[in-house]
Design a protein around this motif. Structure first.
Motif, short mmCIF file in Angstrom:
data_model
loop_
_atom_site.label_atom_id
_atom_site.label_comp_id
_atom_site.label_asym_id
_atom_site.label_seq_id
_atom_site.Cartn_x
_atom_site.Cartn_y
_atom_site.Cartn_z
N ARG A 23 0.83 -1.19 0.00
CA ARG A 23 0.00 0.00 0.00
C ARG A 23 0.87 1.25 0.00
NH1 ARG A 23 -3.60 -0.56 4.47
NH2 ARG A 23 -4.83 -1.87 3.10
N GLU A 24 1.97 1.23 0.77
CA GLU A 24 2.87 2.38 0.80
C GLU A 24 3.54 2.59 -0.56
OE1 GLU A 24 5.48 1.55 4.05
OE2 GLU A 24 3.98 2.11 5.56
N ASP A 25 3.94 1.50 -1.22
CA ASP A 25 4.54 1.62 -2.55
C ASP A 25 3.53 2.19 -3.54
OD1 ASP A 25 6.91 0.58 -1.65
OD2 ASP A 25 6.53 -1.44 -2.41
N ARG A 26 2.30 1.71 -3.47
CA ARG A 26 1.26 2.22 -4.35
C ARG A 26 0.99 3.69 -4.08
NH1 ARG A 26 -3.05 -2.67 -3.85
NH2 ARG A 26 -1.93 -4.16 -5.14
N ASP A 27 0.98 4.07 -2.81
CA ASP A 27 0.76 5.47 -2.46
C ASP A 27 1.86 6.36 -3.03
OD1 ASP A 27 -1.50 4.73 -1.09
OD2 ASP A 27 -0.60 4.88 0.90
N LEU A 28 3.10 5.88 -2.96
CA LEU A 28 4.22 6.66 -3.49
C LEU A 28 4.11 6.81 -5.01
CD1 LEU A 28 6.85 8.12 -2.87
CD2 LEU A 28 8.03 5.93 -3.12
N VAL A 29 3.79 5.71 -5.70
CA VAL A 29 3.61 5.77 -7.15
C VAL A 29 2.45 6.70 -7.49
CG1 VAL A 29 2.95 4.44 -9.20
CG2 VAL A 29 4.60 3.50 -7.58
N PHE A 30 1.36 6.60 -6.73
CA PHE A 30 0.21 7.47 -6.96
C PHE A 30 0.61 8.94 -6.82
CE2 PHE A 30 -3.14 10.13 -5.20
CZ PHE A 30 -4.13 9.98 -6.15
N ALA A 31 1.32 9.27 -5.74
CA ALA A 31 1.69 10.66 -5.49
C ALA A 31 2.57 11.21 -6.61
CB ALA A 31 2.41 10.78 -4.14
N ARG A 32 3.56 10.45 -7.02
CA ARG A 32 4.45 10.91 -8.09
C ARG A 32 3.71 11.10 -9.41
NH1 ARG A 32 9.82 7.25 -6.89
NH2 ARG A 32 10.46 8.38 -5.03
N GLU A 33 2.89 10.12 -9.74
CA GLU A 33 2.12 10.21 -10.99
C GLU A 33 1.12 11.36 -10.93
OE1 GLU A 33 2.08 8.55 -14.07
OE2 GLU A 33 4.06 8.04 -13.33
N TYR A 34 0.49 11.55 -9.78
CA TYR A 34 -0.48 12.63 -9.63
C TYR A 34 0.18 13.98 -9.83
CZ TYR A 34 -3.96 15.70 -7.56
OH TYR A 34 -4.85 16.71 -7.35
N VAL A 35 1.34 14.19 -9.22
CA VAL A 35 2.05 15.46 -9.36
C VAL A 35 2.48 15.66 -10.82
CG1 VAL A 35 4.17 16.68 -8.73
CG2 VAL A 35 2.80 15.57 -6.97
N ALA A 53 -0.92 3.34 -10.57
CA ALA A 53 -0.40 2.81 -9.31
C ALA A 53 -1.05 1.48 -8.95
CB ALA A 53 -0.62 3.83 -8.18
N GLY A 54 -2.03 1.06 -9.72
CA GLY A 54 -2.70 -0.21 -9.44
C GLY A 54 -3.72 -0.11 -8.33
N ILE A 55 -4.25 1.07 -8.09
CA ILE A 55 -5.23 1.28 -7.03
C ILE A 55 -6.60 1.35 -7.68
CG2 ILE A 55 -5.96 2.78 -5.15
CD1 ILE A 55 -3.05 3.84 -5.09
N THR A 56 -7.24 0.21 -7.79
CA THR A 56 -8.57 0.14 -8.38
C THR A 56 -9.43 -0.77 -7.54
OG1 THR A 56 -7.96 -1.70 -9.80
CG2 THR A 56 -7.74 0.52 -10.73
N ASN A 57 -10.72 -0.64 -7.70
CA ASN A 57 -11.66 -1.50 -6.99
C ASN A 57 -12.87 -1.66 -7.90
OD1 ASN A 57 -13.62 -2.66 -5.34
ND2 ASN A 57 -12.85 -1.63 -3.52
N PRO A 58 -13.19 -2.87 -8.31
CA PRO A 58 -14.30 -3.06 -9.23
C PRO A 58 -15.66 -2.68 -8.64
CG PRO A 58 -13.43 -5.18 -8.52
CD PRO A 58 -12.52 -4.12 -7.99
N GLU A 59 -15.74 -2.54 -7.31
CA GLU A 59 -17.00 -2.18 -6.67
C GLU A 59 -17.29 -0.69 -6.77
OE1 GLU A 59 -16.92 -3.63 -2.70
OE2 GLU A 59 -16.56 -5.69 -3.32
#
Length: 176
Positions: A23-35, A53-59
């Motif tokens: 989750r921390e790795d995904r958060d870091l990738v998310f933050a960098r990509e977002y910026v 970052a691979g943060i998805t949820n089909p629901e």
């Protein structure tokens, strides 16, 4: 470990320590990509950053996932760090994944706007990029004798010439 995985789809398949690290790795990738995407003035920077970052949820719709991600304090801190670190904000290469992500975002926006023609077009383009659709290409080659060297021309004539098709023509002057 429990079945409640905060929308990351991991369930009880991995240990809690490994899940926190992922989750921390995904958060870091998310933050960098977002910026990076926000600096490129992307309209849906949070959504694209979630996908990359691979943060998805089909629901949940990707917008909801992105809003939840942006609301987290840890993520806000990582975004601030990425902004102050002076990251290089430059798009240097285009990849198939980048185009697929952008097409997915176009598809989502088209569905939200009930513009089904654009949504279908985005899905067709994604399928073409992934190689799921057959494409027919017509290639026409035009070669003239002027474009060939003498050796190549002789080889072509030797391979394809048939004596039955040779026409013998002559020239004769008629006096009149």
């Amino acid at each position: 470990m429990d079945w409640d995985d905060d929308g990351f789809g991991l369930g009880s398949l991995i240990s809690e320590d490994a899940e926190v690290a992922m989750r921390e790795d995904r958060d870091l990738v998310f933050a960098r990509e977002y910026v990076r995407l926000r600096a490129l003035k992307s309209k849906n920077a949070a959504e694209l950053a979630c996908v990359r970052a691979g943060i998805t949820n089909p629901e949940y719709h990707i917008k909801v996932v992105a809003e939840r991600q942006l609301a987290r304090v840890e993520v806000q801190r990582l975004i601030a760090e990425a902004e102050t670190s002076g990251m290089a904000i430059e798009r240097t290469e285009y990849t198939r994944d980048l185009f697929l992500d952008e097409l997915q975002a176009v598809h989502e926006r088209a569905l939200d706007a009930k513009n089904f023609t654009s949504a279908i077009s985005a899905v067709k383009t994604q399928a073409q990029l992934l190689g799921f659709m057959d494409q027919t290409l017509n290639i026409n080659h035009t070669v003239t004798a002027k474009d060939l060297d003498l050796q190549t021309l002789r080889a072509m004539v030797a391979d394809r010439a048939k004596p039955a098709m040779v026409i013998d023509a002559g020239y004769r002057e008629v006096e009149g």
